[in-house]
Scaffold this active site. Structure first.
Site, PDB file in Angstrom:
ATOM      1  N   ASN A 206       0.868  -1.180  -0.049  1.00 50.24           N
ATOM      2  CA  ASN A 206       0.174   0.056  -0.028  1.00 50.24           C
ATOM      3  C   ASN A 206       1.027   1.271  -0.137  1.00 50.24           C
ATOM      4  O   ASN A 206       1.856   1.140  -0.210  1.00 50.24           O
ATOM      5  CB  ASN A 206      -1.122   0.094   1.199  1.00 50.24           C
ATOM      6  N   LYS A 341     -12.356  -1.173  18.591  1.00 49.80           N
ATOM      7  CA  LYS A 341     -11.104  -1.675  18.910  1.00 49.80           C
ATOM      8  C   LYS A 341     -10.635  -1.553  20.136  1.00 49.80           C
ATOM      9  O   LYS A 341      -9.624  -1.919  20.652  1.00 49.80           O
ATOM     10  CB  LYS A 341     -10.173  -1.184  17.790  1.00 49.80           C
TER      11      LYS A 341
HETATM   12  N1  CTP Z   1      -4.813  -2.439  12.198  1.00 52.45           N
HETATM   13  C1  CTP Z   1      -4.160  -3.550  12.830  1.00 52.45           C
HETATM   14  N2  CTP Z   1      -4.386  -4.712  12.255  1.00 52.45           N
HETATM   15  C2  CTP Z   1      -4.873  -4.656  11.111  1.00 52.45           C
HETATM   16  C3  CTP Z   1      -5.364  -4.014  10.373  1.00 52.45           C
HETATM   17  C4  CTP Z   1      -5.334  -2.477  10.920  1.00 52.45           C
HETATM   18  O1  CTP Z   1      -3.692  -3.097  13.754  1.00 52.45           O
HETATM   19  N3  CTP Z   1      -4.754  -6.068  10.544  1.00 52.45           N
HETATM   20  C5  CTP Z   1      -4.834  -1.098  12.735  1.00 52.45           C
HETATM   21  C6  CTP Z   1      -4.141   0.088  11.895  1.00 52.45           C
HETATM   22  O2  CTP Z   1      -2.635  -0.096  12.292  1.00 52.45           O
HETATM   23  C7  CTP Z   1      -4.870   1.472  12.368  1.00 52.45           C
HETATM   24  C8  CTP Z   1      -6.133   0.820  12.753  1.00 52.45           C
HETATM   25  O3  CTP Z   1      -6.151  -0.650  12.823  1.00 52.45           O
HETATM   26  O4  CTP Z   1      -4.312   1.835  13.474  1.00 52.45           O
HETATM   27  C9  CTP Z   1      -7.292   1.069  11.931  1.00 52.45           C
HETATM   28  O5  CTP Z   1      -7.005   0.610  10.488  1.00 52.45           O
HETATM   29  P1  CTP Z   1      -8.119   0.584   9.349  1.00 52.45           P
HETATM   30  O6  CTP Z   1      -7.407  -0.207   8.163  1.00 52.45           O
HETATM   31  O7  CTP Z   1      -8.364   1.855   8.834  1.00 52.45           O
HETATM   32  O8  CTP Z   1      -9.334  -0.191  10.036  1.00 52.45           O
HETATM   33  P2  CTP Z   1     -10.029  -1.823   9.878  1.00 52.45           P
HETATM   34  O9  CTP Z   1     -10.062  -2.078  11.056  1.00 52.45           O
HETATM   35  O10 CTP Z   1      -9.167  -2.471   8.591  1.00 52.45           O
HETATM   36  O11 CTP Z   1     -11.389  -1.263   9.343  1.00 52.45           O
HETATM   37  P3  CTP Z   1     -11.956  -0.967   7.828  1.00 52.45           P
HETATM   38  O12 CTP Z   1     -10.618  -1.238   6.845  1.00 52.45           O
HETATM   39  O13 CTP Z   1     -12.894  -1.797   7.513  1.00 52.45           O
HETATM   40  O14 CTP Z   1     -12.166   0.521   7.867  1.00 52.45           O
END
Ligand code: CTP
Length: 403
Positions: A206, A341
Protein backbone atom coordinates in the site's frame (compact mmCIF):
# COMPACT_ATOMS: atom_id res chain seq x y z
CA UNK A 1 16.12 16.18 21.13
CA UNK A 2 19.03 18.57 21.31
CA UNK A 3 22.26 19.47 19.58
CA UNK A 4 25.26 18.60 21.71
CA UNK A 5 28.76 19.94 21.11
CA UNK A 6 30.90 17.10 22.40
CA UNK A 7 34.28 18.50 23.37
CA UNK A 8 36.99 15.86 23.45
CA UNK A 9 40.31 16.71 25.03
CA UNK A 10 43.58 14.80 25.19
CA UNK A 11 43.11 12.18 27.85
CA UNK A 12 43.46 8.43 27.75
CA UNK A 13 39.67 8.20 28.18
CA UNK A 14 39.15 9.96 24.81
CA UNK A 15 38.17 6.66 23.21
CA UNK A 16 35.16 6.47 25.56
CA UNK A 17 33.86 9.70 24.00
CA UNK A 18 33.03 7.63 20.92
CA UNK A 19 30.56 5.63 23.03
CA UNK A 20 29.22 8.86 24.51
CA UNK A 21 28.50 10.19 21.03
CA UNK A 22 26.73 7.00 20.09
CA UNK A 23 24.70 6.94 23.32
CA UNK A 24 23.55 10.52 22.81
CA UNK A 25 22.43 9.70 19.28
CA UNK A 26 20.51 6.66 20.50
CA UNK A 27 18.55 8.97 22.75
CA UNK A 28 17.67 11.12 19.77
CA UNK A 29 20.25 13.89 20.15
CA UNK A 30 22.53 15.27 17.47
CA UNK A 31 26.21 15.48 18.15
CA UNK A 32 28.93 17.68 16.73
CA UNK A 33 32.40 16.68 17.91
CA UNK A 34 34.97 19.33 18.77
CA UNK A 35 38.42 17.88 19.36
CA UNK A 36 41.43 19.62 20.76
CA UNK A 37 44.73 19.12 19.03
CA UNK A 38 45.96 16.67 21.67
CA UNK A 39 42.69 14.68 21.58
CA UNK A 40 43.42 13.80 17.95
CA UNK A 41 46.55 12.00 19.16
CA UNK A 42 44.35 9.59 21.14
CA UNK A 43 41.45 9.06 18.71
CA UNK A 44 41.12 9.85 15.02
CA UNK A 45 38.71 12.57 13.94
CA UNK A 46 37.36 10.22 11.25
CA UNK A 47 35.95 7.95 13.96
CA UNK A 48 33.77 10.79 15.25
CA UNK A 49 32.95 11.90 11.73
CA UNK A 50 31.68 8.42 10.83
CA UNK A 51 29.48 8.27 13.92
CA UNK A 52 28.17 11.83 14.04
CA UNK A 53 27.94 12.19 10.25
CA UNK A 54 29.10 15.75 10.70
CA UNK A 55 32.39 17.40 10.05
CA UNK A 56 34.53 17.20 13.16
CA UNK A 57 36.02 20.46 14.35
CA UNK A 58 39.62 19.82 15.20
CA UNK A 59 41.35 23.17 15.19
CA UNK A 60 40.46 26.83 15.28
CA UNK A 61 42.93 27.66 12.55
CA UNK A 62 42.16 24.94 10.08
CA UNK A 63 42.56 25.89 6.44
CA UNK A 64 39.47 27.21 4.76
CA UNK A 65 37.55 27.67 7.98
CA UNK A 66 36.49 31.03 9.24
CA UNK A 67 36.92 30.36 12.93
CA UNK A 68 35.23 33.53 14.12
CA UNK A 69 32.08 32.78 12.22
CA UNK A 70 32.05 29.07 12.91
CA UNK A 71 32.42 29.18 16.67
CA UNK A 72 29.85 31.95 17.00
CA UNK A 73 27.43 30.06 14.73
CA UNK A 74 27.87 26.86 16.70
CA UNK A 75 27.75 28.69 20.03
CA UNK A 76 24.26 29.97 19.32
CA UNK A 77 22.82 26.69 18.02
CA UNK A 78 23.99 24.11 20.57
CA UNK A 79 21.77 23.05 23.47
CA UNK A 80 24.60 21.63 25.55
CA UNK A 81 28.38 21.80 25.67
CA UNK A 82 29.63 18.49 27.02
CA UNK A 83 33.34 17.95 27.56
CA UNK A 84 34.33 14.31 27.98
CA UNK A 85 37.05 13.67 28.88
CA UNK A 86 38.01 17.04 30.33
CA UNK A 87 41.69 17.35 31.23
CA UNK A 88 43.10 19.59 33.97
CA UNK A 89 44.27 21.85 31.16
CA UNK A 90 40.84 22.53 29.62
CA UNK A 91 39.27 22.92 33.08
CA UNK A 92 41.91 25.53 33.87
CA UNK A 93 41.33 27.36 30.61
CA UNK A 94 37.55 27.47 30.97
CA UNK A 95 37.74 28.60 34.59
CA UNK A 96 40.07 31.44 33.69
CA UNK A 97 38.55 32.57 30.41
CA UNK A 98 41.47 31.56 28.25
CA UNK A 99 40.23 31.09 24.71
CA UNK A 100 43.12 29.89 22.58
CA UNK A 101 41.54 27.03 20.65
CA UNK A 102 38.13 26.22 19.22
CA UNK A 103 36.77 24.42 22.28
CA UNK A 104 37.75 27.04 24.84
CA UNK A 105 36.56 29.79 22.50
CA UNK A 106 33.25 27.98 22.03
CA UNK A 107 32.80 27.90 25.81
CA UNK A 108 33.21 31.66 26.16
CA UNK A 109 30.89 32.29 23.21
CA UNK A 110 28.00 30.02 24.15
CA UNK A 111 25.20 30.40 26.65
CA UNK A 112 24.37 26.69 26.49
CA UNK A 113 24.75 24.72 29.73
CA UNK A 114 28.13 23.11 30.38
CA UNK A 115 28.61 19.53 31.51
CA UNK A 116 32.11 18.36 32.33
CA UNK A 117 33.37 14.83 32.78
CA UNK A 118 36.87 15.26 34.21
CA UNK A 119 39.53 12.62 33.76
CA UNK A 120 43.06 12.87 35.03
CA UNK A 121 45.57 11.40 37.38
CA UNK A 122 44.42 11.14 41.04
CA UNK A 123 47.03 13.63 42.31
CA UNK A 124 46.11 16.14 39.62
CA UNK A 125 42.41 15.81 40.44
CA UNK A 126 43.17 16.47 44.10
CA UNK A 127 45.47 19.42 43.36
CA UNK A 128 44.36 22.70 44.85
CA UNK A 129 44.64 24.53 41.53
CA UNK A 130 42.35 22.02 39.81
CA UNK A 131 39.89 21.99 42.75
CA UNK A 132 39.71 25.77 42.63
CA UNK A 133 39.08 25.78 38.90
CA UNK A 134 36.32 23.18 39.32
CA UNK A 135 34.77 25.30 42.08
CA UNK A 136 34.89 28.37 39.85
CA UNK A 137 33.11 26.52 37.07
CA UNK A 138 30.55 25.07 39.49
CA UNK A 139 29.81 28.55 40.81
CA UNK A 140 29.14 29.60 37.22
CA UNK A 141 26.57 26.82 36.86
CA UNK A 142 28.65 24.07 35.26
CA UNK A 143 27.61 20.54 36.07
CA UNK A 144 29.89 17.56 36.46
CA UNK A 145 29.97 13.83 35.99
CA UNK A 146 32.36 12.80 38.73
CA UNK A 147 35.28 10.63 37.72
CA UNK A 148 35.17 7.08 38.92
CA UNK A 149 37.64 5.28 41.09
CA UNK A 150 39.69 2.54 39.59
CA UNK A 151 42.80 1.60 37.79
CA UNK A 152 44.24 4.57 35.95
CA UNK A 153 46.42 4.41 32.87
CA UNK A 154 49.27 5.97 34.85
CA UNK A 155 49.24 3.04 37.27
CA UNK A 156 47.64 4.78 40.25
CA UNK A 157 44.52 3.39 41.79
CA UNK A 158 42.27 6.23 42.77
CA UNK A 159 39.78 8.84 41.65
CA UNK A 160 40.34 10.34 38.23
CA UNK A 161 39.21 7.78 35.69
CA UNK A 162 36.60 9.10 33.25
CA UNK A 163 33.05 8.18 34.27
CA UNK A 164 31.42 5.42 32.24
CA UNK A 165 29.81 6.53 28.93
CA UNK A 166 26.30 5.48 30.08
CA UNK A 167 26.55 7.71 33.11
CA UNK A 168 27.76 10.65 31.03
CA UNK A 169 24.96 10.15 28.49
CA UNK A 170 22.33 9.96 31.25
CA UNK A 171 23.62 13.19 32.82
CA UNK A 172 23.56 14.97 29.44
CA UNK A 173 20.11 13.64 28.69
CA UNK A 174 18.76 14.86 32.03
CA UNK A 175 19.90 18.40 31.18
CA UNK A 176 18.50 18.29 27.64
CA UNK A 177 15.08 16.84 28.31
CA UNK A 178 12.20 18.65 29.85
CA UNK A 179 10.36 16.68 32.52
CA UNK A 180 7.15 15.31 31.08
CA UNK A 181 4.79 12.37 31.46
CA UNK A 182 6.39 10.47 28.56
CA UNK A 183 9.82 10.55 30.09
CA UNK A 184 10.99 7.02 30.86
CA UNK A 185 7.78 5.50 29.45
CA UNK A 186 8.00 2.55 27.09
CA UNK A 187 6.37 3.38 23.78
CA UNK A 188 5.87 1.06 20.83
CA UNK A 189 5.12 2.61 17.46
CA UNK A 190 4.19 0.43 14.47
CA UNK A 191 4.71 2.27 11.19
CA UNK A 192 4.82 1.91 7.44
CA UNK A 193 3.04 -0.42 5.06
CA UNK A 194 3.06 -4.19 5.05
CA UNK A 195 3.95 -6.24 1.99
CA UNK A 196 2.00 -9.43 1.47
CA UNK A 197 4.02 -11.73 -0.76
CA UNK A 198 2.23 -14.04 -3.20
CA UNK A 199 5.27 -15.36 -5.01
CA UNK A 200 9.04 -14.88 -4.53
CA UNK A 201 9.07 -11.55 -6.38
CA UNK A 202 5.57 -10.06 -6.07
CA UNK A 203 3.57 -8.66 -3.23
CA UNK A 204 0.45 -6.68 -2.42
CA UNK A 205 1.42 -3.43 -0.68
CA UNK A 206 0.00 0.00 0.00
CA UNK A 207 1.02 3.64 -0.32
CA UNK A 208 2.03 4.28 3.30
CA UNK A 209 5.50 5.88 3.50
CA UNK A 210 5.95 5.42 7.25
CA UNK A 211 6.45 9.19 7.75
CA UNK A 212 3.64 9.72 10.27
CA UNK A 213 4.70 6.80 12.47
CA UNK A 214 8.37 7.75 12.24
CA UNK A 215 7.52 11.30 13.29
CA UNK A 216 5.66 9.96 16.34
CA UNK A 217 8.57 7.67 17.24
CA UNK A 218 11.05 10.56 16.92
CA UNK A 219 8.89 12.91 19.00
CA UNK A 220 8.34 10.29 21.73
CA UNK A 221 12.12 9.73 21.92
CA UNK A 222 12.62 13.49 22.12
CA UNK A 223 10.26 13.52 25.12
CA UNK A 224 12.38 10.92 26.86
CA UNK A 225 10.44 7.75 26.08
CA UNK A 226 12.16 4.43 25.43
CA UNK A 227 10.84 3.85 21.94
CA UNK A 228 10.51 0.60 20.01
CA UNK A 229 9.73 1.17 16.34
CA UNK A 230 8.22 -1.80 14.51
CA UNK A 231 8.36 -0.89 10.86
CA UNK A 232 7.20 -2.30 7.58
CA UNK A 233 9.33 -1.71 4.45
CA UNK A 234 10.04 2.01 3.92
CA UNK A 235 12.60 4.10 2.08
CA UNK A 236 12.96 6.79 4.74
CA UNK A 237 15.59 6.78 7.46
CA UNK A 238 14.54 5.48 10.86
CA UNK A 239 14.85 7.97 13.74
CA UNK A 240 17.35 7.28 16.52
CA UNK A 241 15.29 5.25 18.98
CA UNK A 242 15.95 2.48 21.48
CA UNK A 243 15.01 -0.40 19.16
CA UNK A 244 14.03 -0.71 15.50
CA UNK A 245 12.34 -3.97 14.45
CA UNK A 246 12.01 -4.44 10.69
CA UNK A 247 9.13 -6.58 9.47
CA UNK A 248 7.56 -7.25 6.08
CA UNK A 249 4.11 -8.77 6.20
CA UNK A 250 1.09 -8.26 8.48
CA UNK A 251 1.75 -11.63 10.12
CA UNK A 252 5.30 -10.63 11.07
CA UNK A 253 4.12 -7.25 12.32
CA UNK A 254 1.43 -8.95 14.41
CA UNK A 255 4.05 -11.22 16.02
CA UNK A 256 6.54 -8.41 16.62
CA UNK A 257 3.93 -6.14 18.23
CA UNK A 258 2.17 -8.77 20.33
CA UNK A 259 5.47 -10.12 21.67
CA UNK A 260 6.44 -6.67 22.96
CA UNK A 261 3.15 -4.97 23.82
CA UNK A 262 2.90 -6.52 27.31
CA UNK A 263 5.84 -4.46 28.55
CA UNK A 264 4.68 -1.18 27.01
CA UNK A 265 3.01 1.89 28.50
CA UNK A 266 1.82 3.17 25.12
CA UNK A 267 1.23 1.45 21.78
CA UNK A 268 0.63 3.55 18.65
CA UNK A 269 -0.55 1.61 15.60
CA UNK A 270 0.31 4.05 12.82
CA UNK A 271 1.06 1.24 10.37
CA UNK A 272 -1.09 0.65 7.33
CA UNK A 273 -1.48 -3.05 8.03
CA UNK A 274 -2.85 -5.10 5.16
CA UNK A 275 -6.34 -6.35 5.97
CA UNK A 276 -5.95 -9.37 3.69
CA UNK A 277 -3.04 -11.56 2.71
CA UNK A 278 -2.76 -14.29 0.06
CA UNK A 279 -3.85 -17.72 1.31
CA UNK A 280 -0.99 -19.35 -0.56
CA UNK A 281 2.44 -18.12 -1.43
CA UNK A 282 3.70 -19.73 -4.65
CA UNK A 283 7.13 -21.28 -4.29
CA UNK A 284 8.05 -20.20 -7.83
CA UNK A 285 7.31 -17.01 -9.74
CA UNK A 286 3.74 -17.16 -11.06
CA UNK A 287 3.94 -17.52 -14.84
CA UNK A 288 1.82 -15.44 -17.23
CA UNK A 289 -0.12 -18.39 -18.61
CA UNK A 290 -3.75 -17.47 -18.20
CA UNK A 291 -5.59 -14.29 -19.25
CA UNK A 292 -6.83 -13.72 -15.74
CA UNK A 293 -5.29 -14.45 -12.39
CA UNK A 294 -7.25 -15.01 -9.21
CA UNK A 295 -5.62 -14.54 -5.86
CA UNK A 296 -7.47 -15.86 -2.86
CA UNK A 297 -6.93 -13.71 0.21
CA UNK A 298 -7.63 -14.28 3.88
CA UNK A 299 -8.06 -11.80 6.70
CA UNK A 300 -4.97 -10.82 8.67
CA UNK A 301 -5.10 -10.63 12.47
CA UNK A 302 -6.32 -7.22 13.64
CA UNK A 303 -3.39 -6.15 15.81
CA UNK A 304 -5.01 -3.10 17.39
CA UNK A 305 -8.27 -4.99 17.92
CA UNK A 306 -6.40 -7.79 19.65
CA UNK A 307 -4.51 -5.36 21.88
CA UNK A 308 -7.83 -3.76 22.83
CA UNK A 309 -9.37 -7.14 23.64
CA UNK A 310 -6.35 -8.17 25.66
CA UNK A 311 -6.49 -4.98 27.70
CA UNK A 312 -10.21 -5.31 28.25
CA UNK A 313 -9.77 -8.88 29.52
CA UNK A 314 -6.82 -8.01 31.76
CA UNK A 315 -8.37 -4.82 33.12
CA UNK A 316 -5.14 -2.90 32.48
CA UNK A 317 -2.60 -2.40 29.73
CA UNK A 318 -0.95 0.23 27.55
CA UNK A 319 -2.58 3.39 26.26
CA UNK A 320 -3.77 2.41 22.76
CA UNK A 321 -3.71 4.73 19.79
CA UNK A 322 -4.87 3.74 16.33
CA UNK A 323 -5.22 5.45 12.99
CA UNK A 324 -8.15 5.34 10.66
CA UNK A 325 -7.72 6.04 6.99
CA UNK A 326 -11.14 7.11 5.77
CA UNK A 327 -12.55 8.59 2.60
CA UNK A 328 -16.00 9.62 3.83
CA UNK A 329 -17.88 10.26 7.08
CA UNK A 330 -14.48 10.45 8.71
CA UNK A 331 -15.45 11.19 12.31
CA UNK A 332 -18.38 8.77 12.48
CA UNK A 333 -16.34 5.91 11.05
CA UNK A 334 -13.38 6.68 13.29
CA UNK A 335 -15.54 6.82 16.43
CA UNK A 336 -17.08 3.46 15.57
CA UNK A 337 -13.59 2.05 14.97
CA UNK A 338 -12.39 3.36 18.34
CA UNK A 339 -15.19 1.61 20.17
CA UNK A 340 -14.89 -1.59 18.16
CA UNK A 341 -11.13 -1.85 18.82
CA UNK A 342 -11.31 -0.57 22.44
CA UNK A 343 -8.65 2.06 21.69
CA UNK A 344 -8.18 5.29 23.67
CA UNK A 345 -7.57 7.47 20.64
CA UNK A 346 -8.18 7.07 16.95
CA UNK A 347 -6.37 9.49 14.69
CA UNK A 348 -8.64 9.91 11.71
CA UNK A 349 -7.15 10.74 8.36
CA UNK A 350 -9.13 11.85 5.33
CA UNK A 351 -7.06 10.08 2.69
CA UNK A 352 -9.11 11.51 -0.15
CA UNK A 353 -7.21 14.81 0.33
CA UNK A 354 -4.00 15.13 -1.71
CA UNK A 355 -2.23 17.35 0.83
CA UNK A 356 -2.72 14.97 3.73
CA UNK A 357 -2.24 11.32 4.51
CA UNK A 358 -0.13 9.05 2.35
CA UNK A 359 3.32 9.95 1.11
CA UNK A 360 3.29 13.69 1.86
CA UNK A 361 5.00 15.62 4.65
CA UNK A 362 1.81 17.23 5.91
CA UNK A 363 -1.28 15.82 7.50
CA UNK A 364 -4.70 17.00 8.65
CA UNK A 365 -6.19 14.72 11.26
CA UNK A 366 -9.01 14.54 13.72
CA UNK A 367 -8.22 13.08 17.12
CA UNK A 368 -11.16 10.98 18.23
CA UNK A 369 -11.34 10.18 21.95
CA UNK A 370 -14.10 8.97 24.27
CA UNK A 371 -14.66 12.63 25.20
CA UNK A 372 -15.17 13.80 21.61
CA UNK A 373 -13.35 14.75 18.42
CA UNK A 374 -10.77 17.50 17.88
CA UNK A 375 -9.81 18.48 14.33
CA UNK A 376 -6.29 19.79 13.80
CA UNK A 377 -5.34 22.10 10.93
CA UNK A 378 -3.11 20.96 8.06
CA UNK A 379 0.45 20.97 9.40
CA UNK A 380 3.73 19.08 9.24
CA UNK A 381 3.70 15.48 10.37
CA UNK A 382 6.20 16.44 13.09
CA UNK A 383 3.64 18.88 14.56
CA UNK A 384 0.81 16.42 14.21
CA UNK A 385 2.99 13.92 16.08
CA UNK A 386 3.53 16.45 18.87
CA UNK A 387 -0.22 17.11 19.12
CA UNK A 388 -1.00 13.38 19.28
CA UNK A 389 1.61 12.85 21.99
CA UNK A 390 0.24 15.82 23.97
CA UNK A 391 -3.03 13.88 24.12
CA UNK A 392 -1.22 10.67 25.06
CA UNK A 393 0.55 12.54 27.87
CA UNK A 394 -2.79 13.79 29.17
CA UNK A 395 -4.05 10.20 29.25
CA UNK A 396 -0.91 9.02 31.07
CA UNK A 397 -1.30 11.80 33.63
CA UNK A 398 -4.96 11.08 34.31
CA UNK A 399 -4.15 7.36 34.70
CA UNK A 400 -1.40 8.21 37.18
CA UNK A 401 -3.84 10.35 39.17
CA UNK A 402 -6.43 7.54 39.25
CA UNK A 403 -3.86 4.87 40.22
N1 CTP B 1 -4.81 -2.33 12.12
C1 CTP B 1 -4.24 -3.39 12.79
N2 CTP B 1 -4.24 -4.63 12.24
C2 CTP B 1 -4.81 -4.85 11.04
C3 CTP B 1 -5.42 -3.78 10.35
C4 CTP B 1 -5.39 -2.52 10.91
O1 CTP B 1 -3.72 -3.20 13.88
N3 CTP B 1 -4.79 -6.06 10.52
C5 CTP B 1 -4.79 -1.00 12.78
C6 CTP B 1 -4.14 0.07 11.96
O2 CTP B 1 -2.75 0.17 12.24
C7 CTP B 1 -4.89 1.30 12.41
C8 CTP B 1 -6.26 0.80 12.77
O3 CTP B 1 -6.11 -0.61 12.95
O4 CTP B 1 -4.32 1.86 13.58
C9 CTP B 1 -7.32 1.04 11.77
O5 CTP B 1 -6.98 0.53 10.54
P1 CTP B 1 -8.04 0.51 9.31
O6 CTP B 1 -7.48 -0.33 8.23
O7 CTP B 1 -8.47 1.88 9.00
O8 CTP B 1 -9.24 -0.21 10.04
P2 CTP B 1 -9.90 -1.59 9.83
O9 CTP B 1 -10.16 -2.20 11.14
O10 CTP B 1 -9.11 -2.41 8.90
O11 CTP B 1 -11.29 -1.18 9.26
P3 CTP B 1 -11.79 -0.87 7.76
O12 CTP B 1 -10.67 -1.23 6.83
O13 CTP B 1 -12.95 -1.77 7.64
O14 CTP B 1 -12.14 0.56 7.77
Amino acid sequence: MGLVALGVTGGIGAYKAVEVARGLQKRGHEVVAVMTHSATRFVGAVTFEAITRRRVITDQFEDGMNADIEHIALASTIDLLLIAPATANIIGKLANGIADDFLSTLYTATRAPLLIAPAMNTQMFAHEAVRRNLDTLAARGARFVEPGEGYLACGWIGKGRLAEPDEIVAAADAILRPEGPLRGQRVLVAAGPTYEDFDPVRYIGNRSSGRMGYAIAAEAARRGAAVTLVTGPTTIEAPAVREVVKVRGAGEMHQAVMARAGGMDVVVMAAAVADYTPVNRAAQKVAKDADTLTLVLKKTPDILGELGQRRLAAGSGPVLVGFAAETEDVIAHASAKRERKHADLIIANDVSRTDAGFDVDTNAVTIVAASGAESLPLQSKARVAAAILDRVERLLTSRAIKA
